[in-house]
Write an enzyme that holds these catalytic residues in place. Structure first.
Site, short mmCIF file in Angstrom:
data_model
loop_
_atom_site.label_atom_id
_atom_site.label_comp_id
_atom_site.label_asym_id
_atom_site.label_seq_id
_atom_site.Cartn_x
_atom_site.Cartn_y
_atom_site.Cartn_z
CB VAL A 2 39.05 32.31 46.83
CG1 VAL A 2 39.37 31.22 47.82
CG2 VAL A 2 40.32 33.04 46.41
CG ASP A 3 39.84 34.00 41.23
OD1 ASP A 3 39.63 32.77 41.28
OD2 ASP A 3 40.79 34.50 40.62
#
Length: 731
Positions: A596-597
């Site tokens: 997600v980063d």
């Protein structure tokens, strides 16, 4: 209950020349398509549009992802033994694992493992809700067993002592080729375990292991497990500082290491790094740390002289020759720690992930057995290093519980040339090959000739691990390596999960989708949630979480349980947060979109780096691509793409424009890279993972980047790549 269904994609199958061919139905090629993204807590149009020529789309990312293939028919004619008759049987067992988990896992534990004593009451107890108290998970508590006994002793006792456990393939093709039978493995394990006890190692002590990927690394792990010590394997490419940090965190008094090893044409002086790390640890924590070092001698002393401190250092061969040949087994509770393995953390301080004995051992064994359709007699080859979780689960514990014969590889897959993996497969008649998409893409760069010049007749199944495999690499792996007769098992899992979580099972009736991780494994209940932690149903996109416990999951972070809770259970109440984004399609298949980063926020649009990378790699000139965010004055973040070309292709402004156009056409204008940076190679660890923080710093700072900006680069397989990339900045 979570369910999934067989694909109903309207793909027609025809038999052409004795092989199953897939014909995609033609679609309108002038249709502008909009989708609604159910993610991030709101619904809004995904403002990406493309004009797709489906019938000419062999290199189109979208059409590749939309294609589907049955598990090859030839696989079922060449392989006679199968754990499941068909996909319906697999689904029934999956449904039982969700509806009746206590009975399912109890049966599995009794069938797969040998127990000294069965567990007392319930199979599993847990709490995933941080607001209801401490997070915990316990499996088979009160049950007694030993991991070493399950991996080695019981097979020797059953009469299989002369079966080969490991074929050890060294760095050089014609030298350093060895093998260990299960009996030979047991003899070395018992002697080392006896020696560790004499040197004061007790149940619960953490023993550090810093070695190359050789059978002695597995022996050291199992010797620890035999006496109840917790092993902490540190990858043999880490720096002295990285090793020291792990020695300090685990309070290790014993370090098992090696004088050095060859990697390609280079010598890695491992003992010198271990000495420096031990000194750093002792300076910081006092002389109770690293009181003994046991050193395996691998290289000729004339090539790599090492200094041995008489009061601390001992040679492996001398230790084993004087040790007692028998060592009693320490029977462990199922919830006693088996090992700690450090994984990177967002703060830069690594997390010591703790796995326990019973649940982890069972989960590693059954995922190995069913994901690869493994049966004793097969020859299995996982290219991973035991310094990572893949090596723990699928080079040591899972395969050995299943009495596997396997290849363990110390060298470089492209040394002395790009035929090395295929030569190894032919030499040992490998049936199942498990490797990384990064490695596949790097071999694609060398072209098909290196594959075609080798025998691969023994291969029956191909599998991948480490990151989502892009559709183009999937197709190349299937076509060029497997000759379209091997299923591709693309496994999604993590250090924290202990074993496979989502995969495409190699069973009759399953429909493979290139680029998709597939469907859940037994006992796994994945959910997709939005930013509010709300479960999304049906076809959707969001954060991938796990709703129910599974035996192989982590139990804590060593010495910092609150960090485990805040990292994995606090983000979304009641769920294990994987840290990965994903899409679920209409057939219930899961598509991992990256960490997600690893999301770039371009003018308010969240764009997954994996999707852009896949579009770039779909172009016929591109071997590899890595995409990172870069600050942008107007858009907030821009898209910065590093591109490695295939052999024979040359960088040009025309090609740069063509690649940008390809991304714009395949995904949408908003995803067009702002910069394409030609990259002769990418900075990778020796496990094949791309170090994206280095790429981000180079993209942001260019020639002004300094060593302090880049941080620790000692784990890079080719550190010189960094300077090369800096020199290409702006060109």
């Amino acid at each position: 209950m979570l369910g999934f269904q067989l694909s109903t994609t309207s793909t027609r199958c025809y038999v052409l020349g004795g092989r199953l061919a897939l014909i995609q139905p033609l679609q309108c090629d002038r249709k502008r398509r909009f989708r609604v993204r159910k993610s991030l807590g709101r619904s809004r149009p995904l403002q990406l549009c493309s004009c797709t020529h489906v019938h000419q789309a062999d290199r189109d990312t979208h059409s590749l992802a939309e294609q589907s293939y049955p598990v090859p028919r030839e696989y079922f004619t060449r392989v006679q033994n199968h754990h499941f008759k068909d996909m319906e049987q697999y689904k029934r067992l999956y449904e039982r694992s969700i509806q009746q988990p206590e009975e399912f896992w109890s049966d599995m534990a009794k069938q797969v493992l040998s127990w000294k004593q069965l567990w007392e009451n319930q199979v599993c107890s847990y709490n995933f809700d941080i607001e209801k108290g401490p997070i915990f998970c316990e499996w088979f508590k009160g049950g007694k067993l030993n991991a070493c006994y399950n991996c080695v002793d019981r097979h020797v006792e059953a009469g299989y002592g002369d079966q080969v456990a490991y074929y050890a393939e060294g760095n050089e093709e014609s030298a350093d080729i060895r093998s260990y039978t299960y009996r030979e493995l047991l003899d070395s394990i018992e002697r080392l375990a006896s020696a560790l006890k004499v040197r004061g190692v007790k149940k619960g002590d953490v023993v550090a292991i810093y070695m190359p990927n050789i059978p002695e690394l597995a022996i050291a792990m199992l010797a620890c497990a035999r006496i109840g010590a917790v092993h902490s394997v540190v990858f043999g490419g880490f720096s002295a500082e990285s090793l020291a940090n792990r020695l300090i965190d685990a309070k290790s008094r014993i370090l098992i290491t090696c004088d050095g090893y060859r990697r390609g044409e280079k010598i890695v002086a491992l003992k010198a790094v271990a000495d420096a790390a031990a000194e750093l640890a002792r300076e910081n924590m006092g002389y109770e740390l690293v009181q003994h070092k046991i050193v395996y001698q691998k290289l000729d002393p004339k090539q790599n002289f090492v200094s041995m401190e008489s009061h601390m250092d001992e040679w492996w061969h001398e230790v084993l020759s004087t040790a007692k040949p028998h060592c009693d087994i320490e029977w462990m509770d199922a919830e006693d720690a088996l090992f700690v393995l450090y994984t990177s953390g967002s703060t830069g301080r690594p997390k010591g992930i703790v796995h326990t004995t019973g649940g982890y051992l069972l989960y590693a064994a059954i995922t190995h057995r069913y994901a690869f359709n493994y049966h004793p007699g097969d020859v299995y080859f996982c290219t991973a290093d035991c310094g990572w979780i893949t090596g723990h689960s699928y080079v040591v514990y899972g395969p050995l519980v299943n009495r596997a014969t396997q290849v363990i590889f110390e060298g470089v897959p492209t040394y002395p040339d790009a035929t090395r993996l295929w030569k190894i497969s032919a030499k040992y008649n490998v049936n199942q090959l498990y490797t990384a998409p990064t490695l596949i893409r790097s071999l694609m760069r060398y072209g098909e000739a290196y594959v075609k010049n080798s025998q691969r007749d023994s291969l029956t199944l191909l599998a991948t691990v480490g990151e989502p495999i892009n559709p183009e690499a999937w197709k190349w792996f299937s076509r060029e390596v497997g000759e379209n007769r091997c299923p591709i098992v693309d496994t999604w899992w993590q250090t924290e999960t202990g074993g496979h979580m989502i995969l495409p099972p190699p069973v009759q009736g399953f429909i493979q989708k290139p680029g998709s991780a597939g469907v859940p494994f037994f006992g796994i209940v994945p959910v997709v949630v939005n930013e509010k932690g709300e479960e999304l149903s049906g076809e959707c996109e969001g954060y991938l979480c796990i709703k129910k416990p599974w035996p192989g999951m982590l139990r804590t972070v060593l010495g910092d349980h609150s960090r485990m809770e805040s990292t994995y259970f606090k983000p979304f109440r009641g769920f294990y947060m994987s840290g990965d984004g994903c899409k679920r399609d209409k057939d219930g298949y899961y598509w991992l979109t990256g960490r997600v980063d690893d999301v770039i926020n371009v003018s308010g649009h969240r764009i997954g780096t994996a999707e852009v990378e896949s579009a770039l790699i779909a172009h016929g000139s591109v071997a590899e691509a890595a995409v990172v965010p870069v600050p942008h004055d107007i858009k907030g973040q821009g898209i910065y793409a590093y591109v490695t070309l295939r052999q024979g292709e040359e960088p040009s402004e025309e090609l740069r424009k063509a690649l940008k156009h390809a991304v714009r056409e395949h995904i949408g204008a908003i995803c067009t890279p702002d910069v394409i940076h030609w990259a002769p190679a990418l900075p990778k660890t020796r496990s094949g993972k791309i170090m994206r923080r280095i790429l981000r710093k180079i993209a942001e700072l260019g020639p002004k980047v300094t060593p302090s900006d880049l941080g620790d680069t000692s784990t890079l397989s080719e550190p010189q790549v960094v300077e090369l990339l800096v020199s290409y900045h702006g060109k």
